[in-house]
Design a protein around this motif. Structure first.
Motif, PDB file in Angstrom:
ATOM      1  N   THR A 291       0.820  -1.206   0.000  1.00  0.00           N
ATOM      2  CA  THR A 291       0.000   0.000   0.000  1.00  0.00           C
ATOM      3  C   THR A 291       0.858   1.261   0.000  1.00  0.00           C
ATOM      4  OG1 THR A 291      -1.610  -1.245   1.302  1.00  0.00           O
ATOM      5  CG2 THR A 291      -1.967   1.115   1.089  1.00  0.00           C
ATOM      6  N   ILE A 292       1.952   1.254   0.753  1.00  0.00           N
ATOM      7  CA  ILE A 292       2.858   2.397   0.767  1.00  0.00           C
ATOM      8  C   ILE A 292       3.403   2.661  -0.636  1.00  0.00           C
ATOM      9  CG2 ILE A 292       5.128   3.174   1.575  1.00  0.00           C
ATOM     10  CD1 ILE A 292       4.427   1.784   4.266  1.00  0.00           C
ATOM     11  N   LEU A 293       3.782   1.596  -1.340  1.00  0.00           N
ATOM     12  CA  LEU A 293       4.264   1.756  -2.712  1.00  0.00           C
ATOM     13  C   LEU A 293       3.160   2.285  -3.624  1.00  0.00           C
ATOM     14  CD1 LEU A 293       6.407  -1.500  -3.080  1.00  0.00           C
ATOM     15  CD2 LEU A 293       7.228   0.849  -2.746  1.00  0.00           C
ATOM     16  N   GLY A 294       1.939   1.811  -3.406  1.00  0.00           N
ATOM     17  CA  GLY A 294       0.808   2.302  -4.192  1.00  0.00           C
ATOM     18  C   GLY A 294       0.548   3.777  -3.954  1.00  0.00           C
ATOM     19  N   CYS A 295       0.707   4.228  -2.695  1.00  0.00           N
ATOM     20  CA  CYS A 295       0.531   5.645  -2.369  1.00  0.00           C
ATOM     21  C   CYS A 295       1.590   6.514  -3.045  1.00  0.00           C
ATOM     22  CB  CYS A 295       0.598   5.843  -0.855  1.00  0.00           C
ATOM     23  SG  CYS A 295      -0.811   5.187   0.060  1.00  0.00           S
ATOM     24  N   LEU A 296       2.832   6.041  -3.061  1.00  0.00           N
ATOM     25  CA  LEU A 296       3.916   6.816  -3.655  1.00  0.00           C
ATOM     26  C   LEU A 296       3.816   6.852  -5.176  1.00  0.00           C
ATOM     27  CD1 LEU A 296       6.895   5.613  -1.424  1.00  0.00           C
ATOM     28  CD2 LEU A 296       5.656   7.782  -1.292  1.00  0.00           C
ATOM     29  N   ALA A 297       3.300   5.780  -5.773  1.00  0.00           N
ATOM     30  CA  ALA A 297       3.177   5.726  -7.232  1.00  0.00           C
ATOM     31  C   ALA A 297       2.017   6.574  -7.741  1.00  0.00           C
ATOM     32  CB  ALA A 297       2.997   4.274  -7.690  1.00  0.00           C
ATOM     33  N   LEU A 298       1.036   6.850  -6.869  1.00  0.00           N
ATOM     34  CA  LEU A 298      -0.201   7.484  -7.332  1.00  0.00           C
ATOM     35  C   LEU A 298      -0.054   8.950  -7.754  1.00  0.00           C
ATOM     36  CD1 LEU A 298      -3.737   6.878  -6.014  1.00  0.00           C
ATOM     37  CD2 LEU A 298      -2.948   9.232  -6.259  1.00  0.00           C
ATOM     38  N   PRO A 299       0.566   9.847  -6.971  1.00  0.00           N
ATOM     39  CA  PRO A 299       0.619  11.263  -7.403  1.00  0.00           C
ATOM     40  C   PRO A 299       1.262  11.479  -8.769  1.00  0.00           C
ATOM     41  CG  PRO A 299       1.140  11.078  -5.078  1.00  0.00           C
ATOM     42  CD  PRO A 299       1.113   9.675  -5.611  1.00  0.00           C
ATOM     43  N   PRO A 300       2.424  10.868  -9.079  1.00  0.00           N
ATOM     44  CA  PRO A 300       2.970  11.064 -10.429  1.00  0.00           C
ATOM     45  C   PRO A 300       2.035  10.551 -11.519  1.00  0.00           C
ATOM     46  CG  PRO A 300       4.638  10.131  -8.968  1.00  0.00           C
ATOM     47  CD  PRO A 300       3.342  10.056  -8.250  1.00  0.00           C
ATOM     48  N   LEU A 301       1.363   9.440 -11.247  1.00  0.00           N
ATOM     49  CA  LEU A 301       0.416   8.905 -12.234  1.00  0.00           C
ATOM     50  C   LEU A 301      -0.759   9.856 -12.412  1.00  0.00           C
ATOM     51  CD1 LEU A 301      -0.238   6.452 -14.049  1.00  0.00           C
ATOM     52  CD2 LEU A 301      -1.512   5.484 -12.109  1.00  0.00           C
ATOM     53  N   ALA A 302      -1.260  10.420 -11.306  1.00  0.00           N
ATOM     54  CA  ALA A 302      -2.380  11.361 -11.387  1.00  0.00           C
ATOM     55  C   ALA A 302      -1.991  12.630 -12.144  1.00  0.00           C
ATOM     56  CB  ALA A 302      -2.875  11.710  -9.984  1.00  0.00           C
ATOM     57  N   GLU A 303      -0.732  13.054 -12.014  1.00  0.00           N
ATOM     58  CA  GLU A 303      -0.263  14.217 -12.744  1.00  0.00           C
ATOM     59  C   GLU A 303      -0.116  13.923 -14.237  1.00  0.00           C
ATOM     60  OE1 GLU A 303       0.830  17.754 -11.417  1.00  0.00           O
ATOM     61  OE2 GLU A 303      -1.005  16.775 -10.739  1.00  0.00           O
TER      62      GLU A 303
END
Length: 432
Positions: A291-303
């Protein structure tokens, strides 16, 4: 001829953080971490706590009664979470940091008191009040980071902040692996009183965000709850409520029932009680890392691809991983290893909560932002409480844990049809 300096691209430098912004982030992150630890402590100690307290309350500690009582207490806890919307208007009126500290103080004190429970009724009351405090922490921490951090940093700040909750899962698993196994469930609840120190530090060290101070100085006193349900915000408020409800159902169906599922699979594999508890703790740690990795991967993907498409990817991943873990691996003859492997995938896509920490503040102005955040998260918790109760009844009726939980994958599929109605805020600055 152009000089070398003319042809060399200038590296973009991010706005530096000042001392208050750094201290505020770590205070919010620590509170969110201990919030996650507090939430998951109960899932880890559910069976031993109820096995001891049910007979003292006049009920037999059968597996069915433990499952039903556990679901009722989960539902009561979620109702407490739901009532946490009271913190939002308080934060819009009196400031982010003061009310954030109050939420941490509330859940810490009543988690510690849970260690003194002599029957299930007392445990239920303590968990209900702790839930009121826990529920407010996310809304206020997310609002604080969005407003206090510079525009070019706040999006990744949302991802960093969300890792705290799942670091709390990891911390709870580590405590259960050590303290829980050797000293029992009461000692686990006592560790939940530690966040009081964090609350005191927040009050003493962290300043209010300038955005809130400016809005407070220049705003005629309004009724923020009425405003977010009025014509200007009504659609985005209710769409956010629905999407958060879906995410919360997935969290409580997948993550909270995960330790019980692992313990059952470990027992089926012939492990002792102590080894089963340790295996559940290790599995929870793996879920948390994912989940921590998923949280870190999400903002760049959302941008890169936008908020709505990012949430669609994560919701689809949740649907597949919940169905595969609880609907397939749980029923394999030797399903422990496949189930734990799928937990990592489930954890990664469970990082969808980081999107709401990033996205919700972008949809509302400063004067109503905390109220909107708290209201949308609270609504989902009320519905999640009802779904959790139905899950407990389904587990009792079907005499199995896997299928009822696996069916919650359907709500994420339904969520894919709701996402298009949400506003796309990619590339927009935080509204003042």
């Amino acid at each position: 001829m152009n000089s070398l300096s003319d042809r060399t691209p200038v590296a973009r430098r991010r706005t530096p953080l000042n001392r208050s912004q750094i201290a505020g982030f770590w205070g919010a992150w620590a509170g969110w971490t201990l919030d996650g630890m507090d939430s998951f402590i109960y899932a880890l100690v559910l069976t031993p706590a109820l096995t001891e307290l049910l007979p003292r309350s006049g009920f037999a500690a059968t597996p069915s009664n433990v499952g039903l009582a556990g679901s009722i207490l989960f539902a009561l806890f979620l109702v407490g979470w739901g009532l946490s919307f009271i913190w939002g208007p308080l934060a819009d009126r009196f400031g982010r940091t003061k009310v954030l500290a109050a939420t941490i103080f509330t859940f810490a004190i009543f988690t510690g008191l849970a260690a003194t429970s002599s029957n299930v009724w007392q445990l239920g009351i303590y968990r209900f009040i702790a839930g009121v405090g826990i529920g407010g922490e996310w809304a206020l921490a997310g609002t604080y980071v969005a407003e206090a951090w510079p525009e070019d940093r706040r999006k990744m700040g949302a991802g960093y902040l969300q890792t705290g909750y799942y670091a709390g899962f990891f911390l709870a698993a580590a405590l259960n692996y050590t303290i829980g196994v050797h000293f029992g469930w009461r000692a686990m609840f006592l560790t939940g009183a530690v966040p009081v120190v964090v609350a005191i530090l927040i009050l003493l060290r962290v300043k209010e965000p300038e955005k809130w101070q400016k809005a407070e100085a220049g705003t005629v006193r309004a009724k923020p709850l009425r405003e977010i349900l009025g014509p200007a915000y009504r659609r985005r408020t209710w769409v956010a409520c629905i999407l958060l409800t879906i995410a919360i159902i997935g969290l409580w169906a997948g993550a909270v029932y995960e330790p019980s599922a692992v313990i059952q699979l470990a027992a089926r594999a012939g492990m002792s009680k102590g080894d089963s508890i340790r295996t559940a703790s290790l599995a929870t740690g793996l879920l948390s890392i994912g989940t921590i990795l998923g949280c870190l991967a999400l903002p760049p993907l959302a941008e890169r691809i936008g908020r709505k498409l990012t949430l669609a990817v994560y919701f689809a991943g949740m649907a597949v991983s919940i169905a595969a873990s609880f609907g397939w691996a749980f029923y394999l003859p030797n399903g422990l290893a496949p189930f734990i492997a799928w937990l990592f995938v489930l954890g990664f896509f469970g990082g969808n909560f980081a999107l709401f920490s990033l996205w919700l503040p972008e949809q509302f102005e400063t004067r109503v932002r905390a109220t909107a955040f708290a209201f949308c998260t609270s609504f989902g918790r009320f519905v999640g409480a009802g779904v959790n109760f139905l899950l407990g009844a389904a587990v009792l009726h079907m005499q199995t844990l896997g299928v009822p939980v696996a069916l919650t994958a359907l709500v994420f599929i339904a969520g894919l049809f709701v996402i298009p109605f949400a506003p796309e805020t990619k590339g927009e600055t935080l509204p003042q």
